[in-house]
Design an enzyme around this catalytic site. Sequence first.
Site, mmCIF file in Angstrom:
data_model
loop_
_atom_site.group_PDB
_atom_site.id
_atom_site.type_symbol
_atom_site.label_atom_id
_atom_site.label_comp_id
_atom_site.label_asym_id
_atom_site.label_seq_id
_atom_site.Cartn_x
_atom_site.Cartn_y
_atom_site.Cartn_z
ATOM 1 N N LYS A 1 -0.217 5.294 8.630
ATOM 2 C CA LYS A 1 0.337 5.641 7.318
ATOM 3 C C LYS A 1 -0.738 5.575 6.246
ATOM 4 O O LYS A 1 -0.883 6.500 5.419
ATOM 5 C CB LYS A 1 1.474 4.673 6.972
ATOM 6 C CG LYS A 1 2.089 4.884 5.588
ATOM 7 C CD LYS A 1 2.595 3.590 4.976
ATOM 8 C CE LYS A 1 1.482 2.678 4.553
ATOM 9 N NZ LYS A 1 1.912 1.502 3.766
ATOM 10 N N LYS B 1 -7.665 0.494 -2.472
ATOM 11 C CA LYS B 1 -7.073 -0.068 -1.256
ATOM 12 C C LYS B 1 -7.080 0.946 -0.111
ATOM 13 O O LYS B 1 -7.379 0.602 1.047
ATOM 14 C CB LYS B 1 -5.635 -0.529 -1.537
ATOM 15 C CG LYS B 1 -4.869 -1.012 -0.308
ATOM 16 C CD LYS B 1 -5.557 -2.198 0.382
ATOM 17 C CE LYS B 1 -4.940 -2.523 1.732
ATOM 18 N NZ LYS B 1 -3.555 -2.963 1.677
ATOM 19 N N THR C 1 0.853 -1.180 0.000
ATOM 20 C CA THR C 1 0.000 0.000 0.000
ATOM 21 C C THR C 1 0.890 1.232 0.000
ATOM 22 O O THR C 1 1.595 1.501 0.974
ATOM 23 C CB THR C 1 -0.917 0.017 1.231
ATOM 24 O OG1 THR C 1 -1.648 -1.209 1.298
ATOM 25 C CG2 THR C 1 -1.895 1.178 1.159
#
Length: 291
Positions: free
Chosen positions: A238, A169, A93
């Site tokens: 994150k 995602k 990701t």
Amino acid sequence: MRIGFIGLGSMGQPMAENLQRAHGQLSVWNRSAAPAEALEKLGATRCESPAEAAQCDVLISMLADDAVTRQIIVEHGALESLGDGGIWINMATVSVDFTCQMQAHAAVNGVSYLAAPVLGRNDVAAAGKLNILTAGERSLIARVQPIFDILGQQTWYFGHEATQAITAKLAANFMLGSAIEAMAEASALVRAHGIPAADFLTMLTSTLFNAPAYKGYGELIAKERYSPAGFKLRLGLKDIRLAQQAAEAKNVPMPFASVIRDNSVDALAHHEGDLDWAALAKVAARRSGLK
């Protein structure tokens, strides 16, 4: 088809093990030696550098973030080593902007870039049951579909641009963070009124929210089992920040994301960043005077 795999962390290692068992001809590299040595025992080739691992037809990377991926794949020569006609599948990701940058770097080296982030924790990866989100040229995806079939239970297609897979995602992880935060706050509420969180969450995940994400993270919260981490809280933060960046670029307000970010920063301030993302429940409990 020769496959290289870079990044043998909690997700990458079980993925690489499945590839080695099913396919063979796997070359691997990792910054720490132990995971690569474990793959070597299964028959994989342990490489001394990222560039060596990238001497293949398809390179898969599963690295922590933009900066680490850039350093290892670009600065350490893996992309140049992969070379003309190769395929780089980034299954981590990363940010939307980074995806665009890496597409450009790949094109300069004659490499096809494919974004294919995954849904699922390390136990799902070990079972080969990941859901793989991808986007790009369908012919390119068809060439690597046998790899995806080893790693996951389904491949989901989201459009012609690699950034569309990353956006999907990030949106999914935002929803996951929202579910964790909702259970964290609800658990603090019932505990404050003398109801065991485990009783409440067992009821909730057996009725209204009988779904894998709620059941899995709900169990961790109910049992206060935050270590070892299946997915570290700092990595969840994150991803929330990356979702906010993608949202701001398109003027999409995401107020819930701000709540998750702030509570995650609270966790980091209390040295909880390496706990499981479910440890957001510790923040809710602490702020409610329950801890």
